[in-house]
Design a protein around this motif. Structure first.
Motif, PDB file in Angstrom:
ATOM      1  N   GLN A  61       0.806  -1.216   0.000  1.00  9.26           N
ATOM      2  CA  GLN A  61       0.000   0.000   0.000  1.00  9.26           C
ATOM      3  C   GLN A  61       0.841   1.269   0.000  1.00  9.26           C
ATOM      4  O   GLN A  61       0.361   2.332   0.394  1.00  9.26           O
ATOM      5  CB  GLN A  61      -0.948  -0.004   1.198  1.00  9.26           C
ATOM      6  CG  GLN A  61      -2.008  -1.073   1.055  1.00  9.26           C
ATOM      7  CD  GLN A  61      -3.114  -0.933   2.049  1.00  9.26           C
ATOM      8  OE1 GLN A  61      -2.937  -1.250   3.215  1.00  9.26           O
ATOM      9  NE2 GLN A  61      -4.257  -0.453   1.588  1.00  9.26           N
ATOM     10  N   GLY A  62       2.057   1.167  -0.452  1.00 12.59           N
ATOM     11  CA  GLY A  62       2.878   2.365  -0.493  1.00 12.59           C
ATOM     12  C   GLY A  62       3.991   2.217  -1.502  1.00 12.59           C
ATOM     13  O   GLY A  62       4.214   1.156  -2.075  1.00 12.59           O
ATOM     14  N   GLY A  63       4.684   3.308  -1.759  1.00 15.84           N
ATOM     15  CA  GLY A  63       5.837   3.258  -2.648  1.00 15.84           C
ATOM     16  C   GLY A  63       5.489   2.876  -4.069  1.00 15.84           C
ATOM     17  O   GLY A  63       4.493   3.298  -4.620  1.00 15.84           O
ATOM     18  N   ARG A  64       6.307   2.024  -4.639  1.00 14.42           N
ATOM     19  CA  ARG A  64       6.194   1.719  -6.069  1.00 14.42           C
ATOM     20  C   ARG A  64       4.962   0.914  -6.464  1.00 14.42           C
ATOM     21  O   ARG A  64       4.614   0.836  -7.631  1.00 14.42           O
ATOM     22  CB  ARG A  64       7.452   1.021  -6.554  1.00 14.42           C
ATOM     23  CG  ARG A  64       7.665  -0.336  -5.958  1.00 14.42           C
ATOM     24  CD  ARG A  64       9.081  -0.747  -6.125  1.00 14.42           C
ATOM     25  NE  ARG A  64       9.199  -1.944  -6.919  1.00 14.42           N
ATOM     26  CZ  ARG A  64      10.281  -2.668  -6.933  1.00 14.42           C
ATOM     27  NH1 ARG A  64      11.328  -2.270  -6.249  1.00 14.42           N
ATOM     28  NH2 ARG A  64      10.335  -3.752  -7.645  1.00 14.42           N
ATOM     29  N   PHE A  65       4.266   0.322  -5.508  1.00 15.41           N
ATOM     30  CA  PHE A  65       3.054  -0.431  -5.824  1.00 15.41           C
ATOM     31  C   PHE A  65       1.799   0.419  -5.646  1.00 15.41           C
ATOM     32  O   PHE A  65       0.694  -0.071  -5.865  1.00 15.41           O
ATOM     33  CB  PHE A  65       2.964  -1.701  -4.971  1.00 15.41           C
ATOM     34  CG  PHE A  65       4.077  -2.661  -5.256  1.00 15.41           C
ATOM     35  CD1 PHE A  65       4.142  -3.341  -6.459  1.00 15.41           C
ATOM     36  CD2 PHE A  65       5.093  -2.853  -4.330  1.00 15.41           C
ATOM     37  CE1 PHE A  65       5.179  -4.215  -6.737  1.00 15.41           C
ATOM     38  CE2 PHE A  65       6.133  -3.732  -4.591  1.00 15.41           C
ATOM     39  CZ  PHE A  65       6.186  -4.404  -5.798  1.00 15.41           C
TER      40      PHE A  65
END
Length: 187
Positions: free
Chosen positions: A41-45
């Motif tokens: 649920q964060g960053g590159r995804f």
């Protein structure tokens, strides 16, 4: 074991005890699940969970799929052929009152029937039994994995992506390796 975040945050799930070795129940620890969902649920995804249709293969307690529902997934299908696992999954679905947006398929993950494409797939086969590739192949053949879907594979060692999938990330949590793969958009 509990739901870490979302609408069911803090809800305790049905107790497995130390696990059921004969049934190969080895629930993902709260710490690993929390770290995994932070990645999803964060960053590159971005947010791979919110709005997703989820497939939980070798579902065990159902904790991964239920955590996803708590965090905004729209539906979760659980697949497990173990009697102990089926009892735990049913109890956990009832405890969270998620009967309307879940489905439990009582079969081996390697013999899954045809289904609807999912955006997020959890694959947590019994360690050391070489079932992961077979189950992933069956899910692909039976239409469960949408083009561009994210596959989260938990195993005792890192995994190599089969044809049509690409490893997007790999992390180690103690004796657990989590390999994140993306299905090619071309399907």
């Amino acid at each position: 074991m509990r739901i870490i975040a979302g609408t069911h945050r803090g809800t305790r799930l049905a107790d497995v005890g130390a696990g059921d070795e004969a049934a190969h129940l080895r629930p993902t620890s709260d710490r690993v699940r929390e770290s995994l969902f932070n990645v999803l649920q964060g960053g590159r995804f971005g947010d791979a969970v919110r709005g997703a249709r989820v497939l939980d293969l070798f579902a065990g307690t159902g904790a991964l799929g239920l955590e996803a529902l708590s965090r905004g997934a729209v539906h979760a299908t659980f697949v497990d052929n173990g009697g102990a696992a089926q009892t735990l999954i049913r109890a956990n679905i009832a405890k969270l009152r998620r009967e309307r947006d879940t489905r439990l398929i009582l079969t081996s993950a390697v013999a899954i029937p045809a289904g609807q494409p999912c955006d997020l797939v959890f694959l947590d086969p019994p360690y050391g039994m070489a079932l992961g590739h077979t189950a992933l192949d069956a899910a692909l053949r039976q239409g469960w994995i949408a083009p561009g879907a994210l596959i989260v594979w938990e195993e005792a060692r890192g995994q190599v992506a089969p044809q049509g999938l690409t490893v997007a990330d790999q992390r180690r949590y103690g004796d657990t390796f989590v390999t994140l793969m993306r299905r090619d958009q071309a399907g």
